[in-house]
Design an enzyme around this catalytic site. Structure first.
Site, PDB file in Angstrom:
ATOM      1  N   CYS A  78       0.824  -1.204   0.000  1.00  0.00           N
ATOM      2  CA  CYS A  78       0.000   0.000   0.000  1.00  0.00           C
ATOM      3  C   CYS A  78       0.866   1.264   0.000  1.00  0.00           C
ATOM      4  CB  CYS A  78      -0.921   0.005   1.220  1.00  0.00           C
ATOM      5  SG  CYS A  78      -2.186  -1.286   1.193  1.00  0.00           S
ATOM      6  N   CYS A 159      -4.201   0.546  -2.724  1.00  0.00           N
ATOM      7  CA  CYS A 159      -4.618   0.709  -1.337  1.00  0.00           C
ATOM      8  C   CYS A 159      -3.778   1.794  -0.666  1.00  0.00           C
ATOM      9  CB  CYS A 159      -4.493  -0.613  -0.575  1.00  0.00           C
ATOM     10  SG  CYS A 159      -2.844  -1.378  -0.667  1.00  0.00           S
TER      11      CYS A 159
END
Length: 270
Positions: A78, A159
């Site tokens: 992420c 993400c």
């Protein structure tokens, strides 16, 4: 860094010669030197790719690469996803300097198929090495189909905090027909993202057409808000401006950069 080439292909240019050796070789290079943590079967990936393409028409058929992508699963950390549109050269430099960024070009599929051309034949089970159609001639093109599916997968995996790099020196910096506008934006999941950080950069000497408060960028922000995304938007990020200065060693460009950075520093300390 490799450059992804999802632009229109020239007519009469067939499948890239030795495509199997190139694709399989790049795959082994990637899992050996670029990302040794991957344990994948490069020969199987090629077989899945070949089976998806060679039994299809070279045009107007949406090639399904599902089995190939299933054979090459890859996850990304992420806060490192970088999306871009009409900023290819600057994206390349930015990702090289800010090393934590990941782009589609850094994934295995981007690495393997960068700059390659391919298409099947209607009456044969092999690749057509003599001629592949232009993208504009097809409702669906086998090369376009791969990048479309790869872009969708990449966006669905995004993400944390993501960055979007757009060109403020052109009209429609955010274009709904681009890969980002037509595929990646719609595939982003607001439940997986903290912030969409938009960076709008113009050429040092202009033209200065769009910004966070003007032009198509406003439309992008409205779409993000309507879908529940949190966002930030920055005009002419300092790092991006410095990279442009390095890439444009003209006196006037250097002066533009120096003046802008001096102005920014004066605002910080006053």
């Amino acid at each position: 860094m490799l450059l992804l080439c999802p632009g229109p292909l020239r007519a009469q240019l067939g499948t890239t010669p030795n495509i199997k050796h190139i694709v399989v070789g790049r795959c082994y290079n990637y899992i050996t030197l670029v990302n040794p943590s991957l344990r994948l079967d490069c020969e199987d990936i090629w077989r899945q790719f070949e089976e998806a393409v060679v039994h299809q028409s070279s045009c107007n058929v949406m090639v399904d690469y599902h089995h190939m992508f299933y054979a090459m699963p890859q996850t990304w950390p992420c806060d490192r996803f970088l999306f871009w549109s009409k900023t290819r050269t600057l994206m390349q430099s930015y990702a090289a300097v800010v090393r934590h960024f990941w782009t589609l070009e850094d994934t295995l599929v981007g690495y393997m198929f960068n700059k390659l051309i391919w298409c099947g034949q209607d009456e044969d089970s092999g690749f057509d090495f003599s001629s592949c159609p232009e993208w504009s001639a097809c409702r669906n093109h086998p090369v376009y189909s791969l990048w479309e599916q790869a872009s969708q997968n990449f966006a669905e995996m995004a993400c944390g905090n993501i960055t979007v790099l757009l060109n403020g020196s052109i009209v429609n910096a955010f274009n709904r027909k681009s890969f980002f506008g037509s595929v990646e934006l719609d595939s982003l999941n607001p439940c997986r993202l903290d912030y969409v950080n938009i960076k709008v950069v113009t050429n040092l000497e202009g033209p200065f057409i769009e910004s966070c408060s003007e032009g198509s960028i406003v439309d992008l922000i409205q779409i993000l808000q309507s879908r529940g995304f949190r966002w930030t938007c920055t005009d002419n990020d300092e790092t991006l401006m410095m990279l442009q200065c390095i890439q444009n060693p003209k006196q006037s460009a250097y002066q533009t950069c120096a003046n802008s950075l001096s102005h920014r520093k004066s605002l910080m300390f006053n």
